[in-house]
Write a protein that holds these residues in place. Sequence first.
Motif, mmCIF file in Angstrom:
data_model
loop_
_atom_site.group_PDB
_atom_site.id
_atom_site.type_symbol
_atom_site.label_atom_id
_atom_site.label_comp_id
_atom_site.label_asym_id
_atom_site.label_seq_id
_atom_site.Cartn_x
_atom_site.Cartn_y
_atom_site.Cartn_z
ATOM 1 N N GLU A 1 0.822 -1.206 0.000
ATOM 2 C CA GLU A 1 0.000 0.000 0.000
ATOM 3 C C GLU A 1 0.861 1.264 0.000
ATOM 4 O O GLU A 1 0.606 2.207 -0.748
ATOM 5 C CB GLU A 1 -0.933 -0.001 1.207
ATOM 6 C CG GLU A 1 -1.866 1.195 1.244
ATOM 7 C CD GLU A 1 -2.794 1.145 2.431
ATOM 8 O OE1 GLU A 1 -3.969 1.501 2.255
ATOM 9 O OE2 GLU A 1 -2.337 0.763 3.528
ATOM 10 N N ASP A 2 1.909 1.270 0.821
ATOM 11 C CA ASP A 2 2.813 2.418 0.882
ATOM 12 C C ASP A 2 3.511 2.643 -0.454
ATOM 13 O O ASP A 2 3.662 3.788 -0.907
ATOM 14 C CB ASP A 2 3.843 2.237 1.996
ATOM 15 C CG ASP A 2 3.231 2.308 3.383
ATOM 16 O OD1 ASP A 2 2.065 2.757 3.516
ATOM 17 O OD2 ASP A 2 3.917 1.889 4.336
ATOM 18 N N GLU B 1 2.373 1.758 -3.405
ATOM 19 C CA GLU B 1 1.379 2.257 -4.349
ATOM 20 C C GLU B 1 1.105 3.738 -4.109
ATOM 21 O O GLU B 1 0.957 4.512 -5.062
ATOM 22 C CB GLU B 1 0.090 1.444 -4.255
ATOM 23 C CG GLU B 1 0.237 0.050 -4.822
ATOM 24 C CD GLU B 1 -0.988 -0.813 -4.605
ATOM 25 O OE1 GLU B 1 -1.890 -0.426 -3.828
ATOM 26 O OE2 GLU B 1 -1.043 -1.887 -5.217
ATOM 27 N N ASP B 2 1.035 4.128 -2.846
ATOM 28 C CA ASP B 2 0.843 5.543 -2.523
ATOM 29 C C ASP B 2 2.004 6.375 -3.051
ATOM 30 O O ASP B 2 1.800 7.476 -3.585
ATOM 31 C CB ASP B 2 0.702 5.752 -1.013
ATOM 32 C CG ASP B 2 -0.632 5.265 -0.478
ATOM 33 O OD1 ASP B 2 -1.547 4.983 -1.284
ATOM 34 O OD2 ASP B 2 -0.753 5.147 0.762
ATOM 35 N N GLU B 3 3.209 5.850 -2.909
ATOM 36 C CA GLU B 3 4.393 6.556 -3.407
ATOM 37 C C GLU B 3 4.343 6.679 -4.927
ATOM 38 O O GLU B 3 4.648 7.742 -5.484
ATOM 39 C CB GLU B 3 5.660 5.817 -2.976
ATOM 40 C CG GLU B 3 6.924 6.564 -3.293
ATOM 41 C CD GLU B 3 8.171 5.857 -2.767
ATOM 42 O OE1 GLU B 3 9.205 5.948 -3.445
ATOM 43 O OE2 GLU B 3 8.094 5.239 -1.696
ATOM 44 N N ASP C 1 1.627 6.709 -6.746
ATOM 45 C CA ASP C 1 0.575 7.679 -7.038
ATOM 46 C C ASP C 1 1.090 9.104 -6.865
ATOM 47 O O ASP C 1 0.789 9.985 -7.678
ATOM 48 C CB ASP C 1 -0.639 7.457 -6.130
ATOM 49 C CG ASP C 1 -1.392 6.179 -6.454
ATOM 50 O OD1 ASP C 1 -1.188 5.625 -7.549
ATOM 51 O OD2 ASP C 1 -2.186 5.743 -5.596
ATOM 52 N N LEU C 2 1.846 9.323 -5.818
ATOM 53 C CA LEU C 2 2.394 10.649 -5.572
ATOM 54 C C LEU C 2 3.357 11.048 -6.684
ATOM 55 O O LEU C 2 3.336 12.192 -7.160
ATOM 56 C CB LEU C 2 3.094 10.698 -4.214
ATOM 57 C CG LEU C 2 3.632 12.056 -3.785
ATOM 58 C CD1 LEU C 2 2.521 13.102 -3.761
ATOM 59 C CD2 LEU C 2 4.306 11.963 -2.429
ATOM 60 N N ARG D 1 -5.990 5.010 -9.114
ATOM 61 C CA ARG D 1 -6.006 4.251 -7.851
ATOM 62 C C ARG D 1 -7.123 3.220 -7.873
ATOM 63 O O ARG D 1 -6.950 2.094 -7.417
ATOM 64 C CB ARG D 1 -6.148 5.180 -6.665
ATOM 65 C CG ARG D 1 -4.932 6.044 -6.449
ATOM 66 C CD ARG D 1 -5.068 6.867 -5.227
ATOM 67 N NE ARG D 1 -4.463 6.089 -4.160
ATOM 68 C CZ ARG D 1 -4.425 6.471 -2.905
ATOM 69 N NH1 ARG D 1 -4.984 7.586 -2.552
ATOM 70 N NH2 ARG D 1 -3.845 5.725 -1.999
#
Length: 79
Positions: free
Chosen positions: A37-38, A40-42, A44-45, A74
């Motif tokens: 998850e982290d 994927e968030d990175e 996305d950012l 996402r």
Amino acid sequence: MKSEQEREQLIKDINVLLNQAYDSTLDEIYAFLKKIEDEEDEEDLKAYEQAKKSAEIDGSMSWEEAKKELETERKKEVA
């Protein structure tokens, strides 16, 4: 991409295995999923920053468009 029925069955199968797992195994699975998850968030950012930079250069994308695109991406990743 899996169909909704395939996805539901996979989640049911995973839940069966999770309910049988040792606590230490659950901790490891949680840590692994959190790491994914982290990451994927990175990603996305980074995609957002790239879109923002591109918009600043050519003025082609508004902030609202970038947010919608990011949210769409996402949702695709989750599906």
